[in-house]
Write a protein that holds these residues in place. Sequence first.
Motif, PDB file in Angstrom:
ATOM      1  N   UNK A  79      22.375 -53.260 -20.075  1.00  0.00           N
ATOM      2  CA  UNK A  79      21.673 -52.228 -19.293  1.00  0.00           C
ATOM      3  C   UNK A  79      21.815 -52.461 -17.793  1.00  0.00           C
ATOM      4  N   UNK A  80      22.209 -53.660 -17.387  1.00  0.00           N
ATOM      5  CA  UNK A  80      22.394 -53.974 -15.964  1.00  0.00           C
ATOM      6  C   UNK A  80      23.827 -53.766 -15.477  1.00  0.00           C
ATOM      7  N   UNK A  81      24.683 -53.286 -16.348  1.00  0.00           N
ATOM      8  CA  UNK A  81      26.086 -53.092 -15.973  1.00  0.00           C
ATOM      9  C   UNK A  81      26.173 -52.208 -14.727  1.00  0.00           C
ATOM     10  N   UNK A  82      26.772 -52.732 -13.662  1.00  0.00           N
ATOM     11  CA  UNK A  82      26.819 -52.043 -12.379  1.00  0.00           C
ATOM     12  C   UNK A  82      28.241 -51.631 -11.979  1.00  0.00           C
ATOM     13  N   UNK A  83      29.264 -52.281 -12.539  1.00  0.00           N
ATOM     14  CA  UNK A  83      30.634 -51.998 -12.124  1.00  0.00           C
ATOM     15  C   UNK A  83      31.513 -51.958 -13.366  1.00  0.00           C
ATOM     16  N   UNK A  84      32.161 -50.808 -13.563  1.00  0.00           N
ATOM     17  CA  UNK A  84      33.116 -50.662 -14.658  1.00  0.00           C
ATOM     18  C   UNK A  84      34.442 -50.210 -14.065  1.00  0.00           C
ATOM     19  N   UNK A  85      35.495 -50.957 -14.360  1.00  0.00           N
ATOM     20  CA  UNK A  85      36.837 -50.599 -13.911  1.00  0.00           C
ATOM     21  C   UNK A  85      37.668 -50.205 -15.127  1.00  0.00           C
ATOM     22  N   UNK A  86      37.926 -48.911 -15.237  1.00  0.00           N
ATOM     23  CA  UNK A  86      38.766 -48.374 -16.315  1.00  0.00           C
ATOM     24  C   UNK A  86      40.047 -47.769 -15.742  1.00  0.00           C
ATOM     25  N   UNK A  87      40.428 -48.196 -14.549  1.00  0.00           N
ATOM     26  CA  UNK A  87      41.608 -47.631 -13.898  1.00  0.00           C
ATOM     27  C   UNK A  87      42.891 -47.994 -14.644  1.00  0.00           C
ATOM     28  N   UNK A  88      43.886 -47.145 -14.473  1.00  0.00           N
ATOM     29  CA  UNK A  88      45.221 -47.346 -15.065  1.00  0.00           C
ATOM     30  C   UNK A  88      45.173 -47.540 -16.577  1.00  0.00           C
ATOM     31  N   UNK A  89      44.573 -46.563 -17.249  1.00  0.00           N
ATOM     32  CA  UNK A  89      44.574 -46.476 -18.705  1.00  0.00           C
ATOM     33  C   UNK A  89      45.115 -45.093 -19.050  1.00  0.00           C
ATOM     34  N   UNK A  90      44.828 -44.600 -20.227  1.00  0.00           N
ATOM     35  CA  UNK A  90      45.313 -43.282 -20.654  1.00  0.00           C
ATOM     36  C   UNK A  90      44.158 -42.343 -21.001  1.00  0.00           C
ATOM     37  N   UNK A  91      43.046 -42.469 -20.310  1.00  0.00           N
ATOM     38  CA  UNK A  91      41.872 -41.648 -20.590  1.00  0.00           C
ATOM     39  C   UNK A  91      42.099 -40.212 -20.128  1.00  0.00           C
ATOM     40  N   UNK A  92      41.751 -39.238 -20.988  1.00  0.00           N
ATOM     41  CA  UNK A  92      41.944 -37.824 -20.638  1.00  0.00           C
ATOM     42  C   UNK A  92      40.626 -37.140 -20.271  1.00  0.00           C
ATOM     43  N   UNK A  93      39.515 -37.851 -20.458  1.00  0.00           N
ATOM     44  CA  UNK A  93      38.206 -37.286 -20.122  1.00  0.00           C
ATOM     45  C   UNK A  93      37.271 -38.425 -19.710  1.00  0.00           C
ATOM     46  N   UNK A  94      36.114 -38.025 -19.190  1.00  0.00           N
ATOM     47  CA  UNK A  94      35.087 -39.003 -18.828  1.00  0.00           C
ATOM     48  C   UNK A  94      34.109 -39.037 -19.991  1.00  0.00           C
ATOM     49  N   UNK A  95      34.107 -40.122 -20.712  1.00  0.00           N
ATOM     50  CA  UNK A  95      33.273 -40.233 -21.903  1.00  0.00           C
ATOM     51  C   UNK A  95      31.794 -40.245 -21.506  1.00  0.00           C
TER      52      UNK A  95
END
Length: 192
Positions: A79-95
Motif C-alpha cells: 500500500x506504500x508503493x510510491x514509484x512504479x517503472x513500467x517503461x519500455x514494455x509492450x503495454x497497450x493500455x493503462x491497467x
Amino acid sequence: MSKRDCLNTSVQEPPLDYSFKSIHVIQDLVSEEPRTGLRPVKHSKSGKSLTQSLWLNNNVLNDIKDFSQVVSQLLQHPENLAWIDLSFNDLTSIDPVLTTFFNLSVLYLHGNSIIRLGEVNKLSVLPRLRSLTLHGNPIEEEKGYRQYVLCNLPRITTFDFSGVTKADRTTAEVWKRMNIKPKKVRIKQNVL
C-alpha cells in the motif's frame, strides 16, 4: 506491522529492480531474483522487501495481470508503493490496477504501445501522482497530447521528464476550453 518495519519502508530505500530480465508475465517476479545495486534492499522478518519502489522497465510485459497479488508477495507494505517503472514494455493500455496504489507519486510508462489518449483519465484518481512519463507511446502523436494530459492530471509537476510550468497550465486550460465540450445534461422525461 511493526513500527520498525513502517519506519524502514521508504522511497530512500533502493528499488526492487527487475529491469532487463526478459519478463513476459508478472507472475515470473515471484521466482525471479531482482537485480542487486550498490545498496541491498532491506527485508522484513517475513522476507518481504521494505521498499516503496518497483522497477519493471525494459521487459516484454504486454499486461500486468495479477499485479496486486504479486506485489503483495514481494513487498511488506504494498500500500506504500510510491514509484512504479513500467517503461519500455509492450503495454497497450493503462491497467486500472495502477489506480489502486494511492501513494503512487512516480509512474513511468514511456516506451510502451499505449494507443488511446483517454487511458490517461484513469490516473486522475491518484492523489499523490506528481511525475508521469508517457512519451514514446503512439498517444504522443495525438494533437494536444501534452495539454490533454495536463488538463486531466492537474497535480502533475513533472511530465515526460520535463517540469510543468505555469505557462503549460495556462496553455492546457486554453486548449481545454477550445477542444473539450462540456457534457450535456440529459433530462429524462417521464413517459406515461
